[in-house]
Design a protein around this motif. Sequence first.
Motif, PDB file in Angstrom:
ATOM      1  N   LEU A 177       0.877  -1.172   0.000  1.00 42.51           N
ATOM      2  CA  LEU A 177       0.000   0.000   0.000  1.00 42.51           C
ATOM      3  C   LEU A 177       0.918   1.225   0.000  1.00 42.51           C
ATOM      4  O   LEU A 177       0.606   2.271  -0.543  1.00 42.51           O
ATOM      5  N   GLU A 178       2.052   1.060   0.648  1.00 46.94           N
ATOM      6  CA  GLU A 178       3.155   2.029   0.586  1.00 46.94           C
ATOM      7  C   GLU A 178       4.309   1.274  -0.065  1.00 46.94           C
ATOM      8  O   GLU A 178       4.677   0.205   0.413  1.00 46.94           O
ATOM      9  N   ARG A 179       4.841   1.796  -1.169  1.00 48.45           N
ATOM     10  CA  ARG A 179       5.906   1.070  -1.859  1.00 48.45           C
ATOM     11  C   ARG A 179       7.269   1.524  -1.328  1.00 48.45           C
ATOM     12  O   ARG A 179       7.592   2.707  -1.380  1.00 48.45           O
ATOM     13  N   PRO A 180       8.053   0.599  -0.768  1.00 49.35           N
ATOM     14  CA  PRO A 180       9.379   0.997  -0.275  1.00 49.35           C
ATOM     15  C   PRO A 180      10.256   1.545  -1.400  1.00 49.35           C
ATOM     16  O   PRO A 180      10.097   1.145  -2.557  1.00 49.35           O
ATOM     17  N   ASP A 181      11.161   2.461  -1.069  1.00 51.79           N
ATOM     18  CA  ASP A 181      12.146   2.943  -2.052  1.00 51.79           C
ATOM     19  C   ASP A 181      13.243   1.900  -2.200  1.00 51.79           C
ATOM     20  O   ASP A 181      13.923   1.848  -3.209  1.00 51.79           O
TER      21      ASP A 181
END
Length: 233
Positions: A55-59
């Motif tokens: 849902l949050e894409r890691p860098d």
Amino acid sequence: MIELKNVSRTFGKNTNTEVRAVKNASFTVADGEIFGVIGYSGAGKSTLVRCINLLERPDAGEVWVSGRNLMNLDQRDLRHARKKIGIIFQLFNLFSSRTVAENIGYSLKYTGMSKEDIEKRVDELLDLVGIMDKKNVYPSQLSGGQKQRVGIARALASKPEVLLCDEATSALDPQTTQSILALLRDLNRQLGLTIVIITHEMNVVKSICTSAVVMDSGEIVERGSVFELFSNP
Ligand code: ADP
Ligand code: ADP
């Protein structure tokens, strides 16, 4: 099993409002565990846990769920993998113009399931979370605890292996909190559901989790079994 390896997430990169919400975090959650992520508001808990379903894409980093690194999946495979991971929220995120049954069955409409099968599944879910009598009412007619039961039923519609709980009891009074935690414990036992709980309340972790990590300023600063974390040396 869930394994996050060296996950980082920065908001507003290269701007003057850059926030390094998660810094190089790694942790493992075993199957069937109730795992806590604890820390003060703004510590990065929500961002970290949202990295589990992208849902949050890691860098940077790797996100392994059931043997696959979700970071490497294309859109189609990722959509499929996400069905194995349900999520519930502090403010429930229900559709106010839909009934309880519609809120729970909504996501199943897009799976090619027949209307009868959806209704059957929704009934099962209502029974599982103990709100069968609320089937045809609207969210505004429910207490906070009942709303969260709808949230849980909706999250379980696609039979996930993992349930992520983002401050799921933070809007509830202590008694209702206990009843929702008891339900989560039952679901963990009955379904073998792996549960990840984000909270700023020690007592929630103490009463339900087997192990936990403590976050501060985007970093995991402590980890261990709940017994180890909370026993005073
Ligand atoms: P917690 O869940 O522990 O309260 P969060 O993961 O929500 O912490 O937030 C960690 C940090 O990242 C905070 O400083 C927050 O303001 C920031 N942050 C979270 N989401 C965003 C976003 N979408 N854009 C910019 N900053 C964000
Ligand atoms: P539409 O039929 O136009 O999509 P509705 O308002 O009739 O919209 O219902 C929305 C959806 O919610 C239905 O298509 C159905 O999949 C689901 N739904 C409605 N009632 C129930 C129910 N009692 N049990 C399970 N799912 C339901």
